[in-house]
Design a protein around this motif. Structure first.
Motif, PDB file in Angstrom:
ATOM      1  N   LEU A  25      40.662  42.641  29.011  1.00 13.21           N
ATOM      2  CA  LEU A  25      41.112  43.720  29.888  1.00 13.21           C
ATOM      3  C   LEU A  25      41.198  43.249  31.337  1.00 13.21           C
ATOM      4  CD1 LEU A  25      41.883  46.670  30.076  1.00 13.21           C
ATOM      5  CD2 LEU A  25      39.476  47.220  30.355  1.00 13.21           C
ATOM      6  N   PHE A  26      40.247  42.430  31.715  1.00 12.17           N
ATOM      7  CA  PHE A  26      40.257  41.861  33.068  1.00 12.17           C
ATOM      8  C   PHE A  26      41.527  41.021  33.246  1.00 12.17           C
ATOM      9  CE2 PHE A  26      36.754  40.495  36.278  1.00 12.17           C
ATOM     10  CZ  PHE A  26      37.654  40.606  37.325  1.00 12.17           C
ATOM     11  N   ALA A  29      44.500  43.278  33.685  1.00  7.86           N
ATOM     12  CA  ALA A  29      44.509  43.885  35.023  1.00  7.86           C
ATOM     13  C   ALA A  29      45.009  42.891  36.062  1.00  7.86           C
ATOM     14  CB  ALA A  29      43.100  44.368  35.387  1.00  7.86           C
ATOM     15  N   LEU A  32      48.725  42.635  35.707  1.00  9.08           N
ATOM     16  CA  LEU A  32      49.433  43.792  36.257  1.00  9.08           C
ATOM     17  C   LEU A  32      49.424  43.753  37.788  1.00  9.08           C
ATOM     18  CD1 LEU A  32      48.098  46.607  33.908  1.00  9.08           C
ATOM     19  CD2 LEU A  32      50.435  45.751  34.023  1.00  9.08           C
ATOM     20  N   GLN A  33      48.315  43.311  38.334  1.00 11.17           N
ATOM     21  CA  GLN A  33      48.195  43.248  39.791  1.00 11.17           C
ATOM     22  C   GLN A  33      49.231  42.287  40.372  1.00 11.17           C
ATOM     23  OE1 GLN A  33      46.096  45.160  41.412  1.00 11.17           O
ATOM     24  NE2 GLN A  33      46.215  44.305  43.465  1.00 11.17           N
ATOM     25  N   HIS A  35      51.934  41.290  38.637  1.00  8.66           N
ATOM     26  CA  HIS A  35      53.186  41.460  37.884  1.00  8.66           C
ATOM     27  C   HIS A  35      53.586  40.149  37.222  1.00  8.66           C
ATOM     28  CE1 HIS A  35      53.622  45.430  39.548  1.00  8.66           C
ATOM     29  NE2 HIS A  35      53.442  44.951  40.747  1.00  8.66           N
ATOM     30  N   VAL A  99      31.834  41.369  41.475  1.00  7.92           N
ATOM     31  CA  VAL A  99      32.539  41.052  42.711  1.00  7.92           C
ATOM     32  C   VAL A  99      33.768  41.914  42.952  1.00  7.92           C
ATOM     33  CG1 VAL A  99      31.737  38.707  42.923  1.00  7.92           C
ATOM     34  CG2 VAL A  99      33.681  39.172  41.449  1.00  7.92           C
ATOM     35  N   GLY A 100      34.507  42.266  41.919  1.00  9.81           N
ATOM     36  CA  GLY A 100      35.717  43.032  42.144  1.00  9.81           C
ATOM     37  C   GLY A 100      36.907  42.359  41.503  1.00  9.81           C
ATOM     38  N   MET A 101      38.093  42.673  42.023  1.00  9.04           N
ATOM     39  CA  MET A 101      39.328  42.209  41.376  1.00  9.04           C
ATOM     40  C   MET A 101      39.801  40.852  41.883  1.00  9.04           C
ATOM     41  SD  MET A 101      40.543  44.314  39.059  1.00  9.04           S
ATOM     42  CE  MET A 101      42.329  44.216  39.033  1.00  9.04           C
ATOM     43  N   LYS A 102      39.468  40.524  43.108  1.00  7.46           N
ATOM     44  CA  LYS A 102      39.920  39.246  43.655  1.00  7.46           C
ATOM     45  C   LYS A 102      38.914  38.174  43.272  1.00  7.46           C
ATOM     46  CE  LYS A 102      43.519  40.325  46.293  1.00  7.46           C
ATOM     47  NZ  LYS A 102      44.859  39.871  45.900  1.00  7.46           N
ATOM     48  N   VAL A 171      48.467  49.663  29.316  1.00  4.28           N
ATOM     49  CA  VAL A 171      47.035  49.997  29.385  1.00  4.28           C
ATOM     50  C   VAL A 171      46.724  51.435  28.991  1.00  4.28           C
ATOM     51  CG1 VAL A 171      46.193  48.225  30.968  1.00  4.28           C
ATOM     52  CG2 VAL A 171      47.338  50.258  31.875  1.00  4.28           C
ATOM     53  N   ALA A 172      47.776  52.265  28.850  1.00  6.75           N
ATOM     54  CA  ALA A 172      47.513  53.647  28.426  1.00  6.75           C
ATOM     55  C   ALA A 172      46.824  53.667  27.064  1.00  6.75           C
ATOM     56  CB  ALA A 172      48.812  54.433  28.366  1.00  6.75           C
TER      57      ALA A 172
END
Lengths: 199, 461
Positions: A25-26, A29, A32-33, A35, A99-102, A171-172
């Motif tokens: 999933l990461f 994401a 998607l971030q 593209h 840490v987050g997404m970055k 992701v829906a």
């Protein structure tokens, strides 16, 4: 290593690979971030390696214990540890902080290592290897082989799911398909612990 | 008890949240007019016809409830901290004046929220060093709460967190606050690990009411602060210009891949206008650009309250903004002039006004179509867009001591609704008017059952 052990290791690899919390999933994401499908694929190796590191360290630690202590003590110790962890996973709800997404590749591998360790991924694999192998060299090669089989299966599953969700499903699908694997996971741990004690 | 499937009110992306079922109930914070008379309340509104289903009174008077929020929301689906099998069932209500925080459970009987926990002010003071909690957002790893000041009511204000499970305050959020002192709102770009905070004033600056001296001295807040959300460190400040007093509501784009958002400033000391700025990331630096100026409107002195008589004009006093989940329409509430405006902000640097309705207002006192003969006071204040971006609900009270300065006859609380058409135009729903006059309390923040456009944040584009 017999065929049953290989199949169980492969099955557990697929189970871990399916779990969104273990990393695909990461990767989706991040794709998607940016593209970018490449971003999805780029994220998967560190995730899988972090997972493998956690499994390998667990197996190696128990191999060391097996070299230093009588087999029954190690068996019961492992059984108690794995069962206990399974029970703890059943009752304890955690909100991980990360840490987050970055993230860099190293951070992603570190995240995966922590997620695998916190969920007891290595502990679940452990009982499969508990009664085979003797001596340092044999135990080391067994740990490596078991980790490799588990990891390849996990890599295949997690890549397939990540690409399927990124390219086709979107992701829906999470809203319906993301079953609470915590229970299954905990039960699998308890089952693994019981098998460590009785086999 | 954790759920087997994710909470159905969580959505991976804002675009998917737009297909959520239509909202059925709204929860509205009610403020006691006298301040120390009756307790504040949490009203439940049936949105099908605007009836007040019930009001739950707080335990004690004097809270001044403000921007409450949910315990968890769509951020629980974020992949780096996933825990989607929790439930959006608790409302977290901060008392801005008392520093008390109430936790309400809305699951078993959504029509009658039940108080399940109260965090006393002393606990907030002791564990966080902050006071005057104002805004609540459901984060990925905790519940985040902004606080306007320290325990003495001075700077710095900041952010503290509550544990997701126990609701106990965990402590101050900031690891390094840099030059940040004043505080108001906060929100984030989850896809970029960035938090933005804004500035109003310290509790001691605002609690007595608006101060002309502070305003002329340009001493209210006028900056944005940019933070590393994961390291909790101050990165940068953006000065919007000290003529633009009170930088309030932050509305980042809902798409986590985007790096822009909107903030309103309440009043310019140069011309009494209100302004909207877009903040954005360019070449690794966060910047802000003024994109909308809403001018003051001339009015005869006898229609104006004491502080405005000398100016002969009504400032728009923009107190709140709301961004639809597709990041297309920005709603702007002009509490002074009594106007709700809509702008198409698809291009965040060249907004296009698409709609406007007028109701209430300092000089106009325009009625609602449901009560044509009745002059209304207050004006569009807290504004909340539905998840599908088709309906907007708003109330008319800002903050007790500020209400009384601009509407000295005392605000009579109401809540209204507008519909947004495809082209972004607005029309007041003539059949929807919630009148809080019989209750006597004033209406402020609105939350919609199952989430709304200013509660959830998303990790997927």
């Amino acid at each position: 290593m017999d065929l049953t052990s290989v199949l169980i290791l492969t099955g557990l690899g697929a189970f871990h690979g399916l779990n969104p919390a273990m990393g695909w999933l990461f990767a989706v994401a991040l794709g998607l971030q940016e593209h970018s499908r490449v971003a999805v694929l780029r994220a998967l190796p560190p995730i899988v390696l972090g997972h493998a590191g956690s499994v390998l360290i667990t197996l190696a630690l128990v191999s060391v214990a097996r070299l230093a202590a009588p087999p029954r003590i190690v068996s019961y110790g492992v059984a108690a540890l794995v069962c206990g962890f399974g029970v703890w996973r059943l009752v304890r709800r955690r909100h991980p902080r990360w840490v987050g997404m970055k993230v860099t590749r190293w951070q992603l591998a570190g995240w995966s290592f922590l997620m695998a360790t916190a969920h007891g991924a290595g502990l679940m694999v452990l009982p499969i290897t508990l009664h085979n192998g003797h001596g340092t060299a044999e135990l080391a090669s067994q740990s490596l082989l078991a980790t490799a089989i588990h990891t390849l299966s996990m890599l295949a599953t997690t890549t397939a799911v990540a690409m399927l969700v990124y390219e086709r499903l979107g992701v829906a699908v999470l809203r319906k398909a993301w079953f609470n694997l915590d229970y299954v996971w905990a039960v699998a741990l308890i089952g693994a612990g019981v098998s460590a004690a009785f086999t | 008890m954790p759920l087997i499937q994710p909470d159905p009110t969580f959505y991976p992306s804002a675009r998917e949240a737009m297909s959520a079922p239509r909202e059925g109930l709204a929860y509205v914070a009610l403020l006691d007019t006298a301040g120390e008379g009756r307790p504040d309340g949490l009203a439940t509104i049936d949105l099908s016809d605007g009836t007040i289903v019930g009001v739950h009174d707080m335990s004690v008077p004097g809270d001044e409830l403000h921007h409450f929020g949910w315990n968890v929301c769509s951020a629980a689906l974020c992949p780096y901290a996933p825990h989607p099998h929790v439930e959006r069932r608790y409302l977290v209500l901060p008392g801005l004046k008392s520093s008390r925080i109430y936790i309400f459970d809305v699951k078993d009987d959504p029509w009658h929220p039940k108080l399940v926990k109260t965090i006393e002010p002393e606990t907030v003071f002791k564990k966080t060093g902050y006071s005057r909690p104002h805004t609540v957002h459901c984060g990925t790893d905790a519940i985040y709460v902004s606080a306007l000041g320290n325990v003495e009511g001075d700077a710095p204000g900041g952010v503290f967190t509550l544990d997701h499970d126990t609701f106990e305050p965990k402590g101050r959020w900031e690891a390094d606050r840099g030059p940040q002192e004043l505080h108001y709102d906060f929100w984030w770009h989850l896809g970029h690990d960035t938090m933005i905070t804004s500035e109003w004033g310290t509790p001691n600056q605002i609690e007595a009411g608006p101060s002309l001296e502070l305003l002329v001295g340009r001493e209210y807040g006028h900056k944005l602060h940019v933070w590393d959300l994961s390291k909790r460190r101050h990165l940068q400040e953006i000065d919007l210009g000290d003529q633009h007093q009170m930088a309030l509501e932050l509305r980042p784009a809902h798409d986590p891949a985007k790096t822009h958002g909107f903030v309103n400033t309440v009043i310019s000391v140069e011309d009494l206008s209100a302004n909207i700025f877009t903040w954005y990331l360019e070449d690794g630096i966060w910047k802000a650009r003024k994109i909308i100026t809403i001018p003051a409107e001339p009015a005869t002195a006898d229609l104006l309250p004491e502080p405005l008589k000398q100016f002969g004009a009504v400032p728009p006093l923009v107190g709140d903004i709301s961004l639809t989940l597709d990041d297309r329409i920005l709603l702007v509430s002009c509490w002074g002039t009594g106007e709700l405006k809509a702008y198409d902000v698809s291009d965040p640097f060249s907004p296009r006004e698409t709609g406007s309705v007028r109701i209430g207002g300092i000089a106009e006192r325009r009625p609602h179509p449901a009560t044509p003969g009745r002059a209304l006071n207050g004006g569009p204040q807290m504004v909340e867009a539905s998840r599908d971006g088709r309906r907007v609900y708003f109330t008319n009270s800002l903050y007790r001591s500020w209400d009384d300065a601009f509407y000295p006859d005392g605000i009579s609380g109401w809540m209204a609704k507008v519909d947004i058409a495809d082209d972004g135009s607005l029309s007041l729903d003539p059949g929807f008017f919630v009148d809080f006059a019989p209750d006597g309390r004033r209406a402020h923040q609105i939350r919609l059952q199952g989430g709304d456009s200013s509660s959830d944040s998303y990790c997927f584009s």
